[in-house]
Design an enzyme around this catalytic site. Sequence first.
Site, PDB file in Angstrom:
ATOM      1  N   GLU A   1       0.827  -1.214   0.000  1.00 61.42           N
ATOM      2  CA  GLU A   1       0.000   0.000   0.000  1.00 61.42           C
ATOM      3  C   GLU A   1       0.860   1.263   0.000  1.00 61.42           C
ATOM      4  O   GLU A   1       0.625   2.195  -0.773  1.00 61.42           O
ATOM      5  CB  GLU A   1      -0.923   0.027   1.225  1.00 61.42           C
ATOM      6  CG  GLU A   1      -1.972  -1.069   1.268  1.00 61.42           C
ATOM      7  CD  GLU A   1      -2.927  -1.049   0.082  1.00 61.42           C
ATOM      8  OE1 GLU A   1      -3.023  -0.018  -0.609  1.00 61.42           O
ATOM      9  OE2 GLU A   1      -3.572  -2.084  -0.149  1.00 61.42           O
TER      10      GLU A   1
ATOM     11  N   ASN B   1       1.250   3.850  -3.137  1.00 64.15           N
ATOM     12  CA  ASN B   1       0.901   5.264  -2.989  1.00 64.15           C
ATOM     13  C   ASN B   1       2.015   6.178  -3.484  1.00 64.15           C
ATOM     14  O   ASN B   1       1.752   7.201  -4.123  1.00 64.15           O
ATOM     15  CB  ASN B   1       0.594   5.591  -1.526  1.00 64.15           C
ATOM     16  CG  ASN B   1      -0.813   5.180  -1.142  1.00 64.15           C
ATOM     17  OD1 ASN B   1      -1.601   4.764  -1.984  1.00 64.15           O
ATOM     18  ND2 ASN B   1      -1.128   5.295   0.133  1.00 64.15           N
TER      19      ASN B   1
ATOM     20  N   ARG C   1      -8.995   3.948  -7.767  1.00 63.87           N
ATOM     21  CA  ARG C   1      -8.420   3.668  -6.449  1.00 63.87           C
ATOM     22  C   ARG C   1      -9.583   3.528  -5.475  1.00 63.87           C
ATOM     23  O   ARG C   1     -10.608   4.195  -5.630  1.00 63.87           O
ATOM     24  CB  ARG C   1      -7.492   4.806  -6.004  1.00 63.87           C
ATOM     25  CG  ARG C   1      -6.377   5.145  -6.976  1.00 63.87           C
ATOM     26  CD  ARG C   1      -5.511   3.962  -7.316  1.00 63.87           C
ATOM     27  NE  ARG C   1      -4.995   3.284  -6.135  1.00 63.87           N
ATOM     28  CZ  ARG C   1      -4.502   2.053  -6.154  1.00 63.87           C
ATOM     29  NH1 ARG C   1      -4.489   1.356  -7.259  1.00 63.87           N
ATOM     30  NH2 ARG C   1      -4.031   1.519  -5.057  1.00 63.87           N
TER      31      ARG C   1
HETATM   32  N1  LIG Z   1       2.859   9.087  -1.041  1.00 64.78           N
HETATM   33  C1  LIG Z   1       1.820   9.915  -1.298  1.00 64.78           C
HETATM   34  N2  LIG Z   1       2.022  11.094  -1.945  1.00 64.78           N
HETATM   35  C2  LIG Z   1       0.993  11.942  -2.203  1.00 64.78           C
HETATM   36  N3  LIG Z   1      -0.301  11.686  -1.862  1.00 64.78           N
HETATM   37  C3  LIG Z   1      -0.554  10.531  -1.221  1.00 64.78           C
HETATM   38  C4  LIG Z   1       0.471   9.589  -0.906  1.00 64.78           C
HETATM   39  N4  LIG Z   1      -0.092   8.540  -0.262  1.00 64.78           N
HETATM   40  C5  LIG Z   1      -1.400   8.815  -0.181  1.00 64.78           C
HETATM   41  N5  LIG Z   1      -1.710  10.000  -0.749  1.00 64.78           N
HETATM   42  C6  LIG Z   1      -3.050  10.635  -0.822  1.00 64.78           C
HETATM   43  O1  LIG Z   1      -3.896   9.989   0.110  1.00 64.78           O
HETATM   44  C7  LIG Z   1      -5.047   9.461  -0.553  1.00 64.78           C
HETATM   45  C8  LIG Z   1      -5.524   8.187   0.130  1.00 64.78           C
HETATM   46  O2  LIG Z   1      -4.565   7.153  -0.005  1.00 64.78           O
HETATM   47  P1  LIG Z   1      -5.051   5.632   0.136  1.00 64.78           P
HETATM   48  O3  LIG Z   1      -5.778   5.475   1.422  1.00 64.78           O
HETATM   49  O4  LIG Z   1      -3.883   4.750  -0.097  1.00 64.78           O
HETATM   50  O5  LIG Z   1      -6.122   5.449  -1.021  1.00 64.78           O
HETATM   51  P2  LIG Z   1      -5.918   5.362  -2.610  1.00 64.78           P
HETATM   52  O6  LIG Z   1      -4.481   5.033  -2.891  1.00 64.78           O
HETATM   53  O7  LIG Z   1      -6.825   4.262  -3.018  1.00 64.78           O
HETATM   54  O8  LIG Z   1      -6.307   6.687  -3.164  1.00 64.78           O
HETATM   55  C9  LIG Z   1      -4.619   9.286  -1.992  1.00 64.78           C
HETATM   56  O9  LIG Z   1      -5.723   9.292  -2.880  1.00 64.78           O
HETATM   57  C10 LIG Z   1      -3.701  10.490  -2.185  1.00 64.78           C
HETATM   58  O10 LIG Z   1      -4.436  11.663  -2.432  1.00 64.78           O
HETATM   59 MG   LIG Z   2      -3.326   3.720  -1.881  1.00 67.01          MG
END
Ligand SMILES: Nc1ncnc2c1ncn2[C@@H]1O[C@H](COP(=O)(O)OP(=O)(O)O)[C@@H](O)[C@H]1O
Ligand SMILES: [Mg+2]
Lengths: 141, 113
Positions: A45, A49, A103
């Site tokens: 995960e 991300n 996502r």
């Molecule tokens: N490493 C990262 N850099 C920038 N934004 C991030 C990062 N990790 C997460 N995010 C933000 O947090 C949100 C939620 O992440 P997550 O719970 O993993 O759901 P998803 O990946 O399905 O969108 C993402 O849609 C993004 O906007």
């Molecule tokens: Mg994610």
Amino acid sequence: MDRIKIEFDAVSRNESFARVCVAAFATRLDPTLDEINDIKTAVSEAVTNAVIHGYNEQGGIIELTAAIEEDELTIVISDKGRGIDDIEKAMEPMFTTGSDKERSGMGFTFMEVFMDELSVESQPGQGTTVTMKKRIGKTEE
Amino acid sequence: MGRVCTAKRNVIIVRLCGDLDHHVTEQIRNEIDETVANEKINNIAFDFKNVNFMDSSGIGLIMGRYKKIKPMGGEIFVCNLNCQMQRIFGLFGLNGITKRNSKIDMIVNEEER
Ligand SMILES: Nc1ncnc2c1ncn2[C@@H]1O[C@H](COP(=O)(O)OP(=O)(O)O)[C@@H](O)[C@H]1O
Ligand SMILES: [Mg+2]
């Protein structure tokens, strides 16, 4: 303390590489199969991300360290990508900025459920660091 | 993963294998959506028999297909979930949008590829 550190390109192929690598390192704690799966999922995960959100699938460098201290595994995954504006909001279940990419918004929730501790630090425009901890063997009495 | 979809009776069988993560979901999604359009079948059965790992990208894949075929009267079926997959399905509420059906299980398990 026992520690590994790896750096790899932020490409989707490396998502499996990263989780297998941490899982192999974690075997020193003699984890159960469930615990290994939890760790693999959480790593997957955080790395996904960084690939998708941090670097917008344009590539970059992801740094991963893992450390074992007594029965606790600490994993730190960081990118120097876009960063997160509102961390609290980003961590809410189902919240995603990637709905066009289908996502689910469940990534942080997975990390929270499968690890004992999760903390996220981020600066817009600077990058994101995710730190996760899990104690291994705590369910077996 | 190579091609994963086969149409059989009134269902598109998606034989997943290995790790269901972000790296593979996009290709699978495209293949499913193409097959749904070409075969004019709205029911999808995901066969998890050979899946070892799934993260939230897999949830996105299933939810996305659900949103797409539900308005057309289709259903999502899942077969051969191992313990780990059952755990993930339970934890993340996938049981509410997917169905298990012994007839579909039979169709999926009838013959090996
Ligand atoms: N490493 C990262 N850099 C920038 N934004 C991030 C990062 N990790 C997460 N995010 C933000 O947090 C949100 C939620 O992440 P997550 O719970 O993993 O759901 P998803 O990946 O399905 O969108 C993402 O849609 C993004 O906007
Ligand atoms: Mg994610």
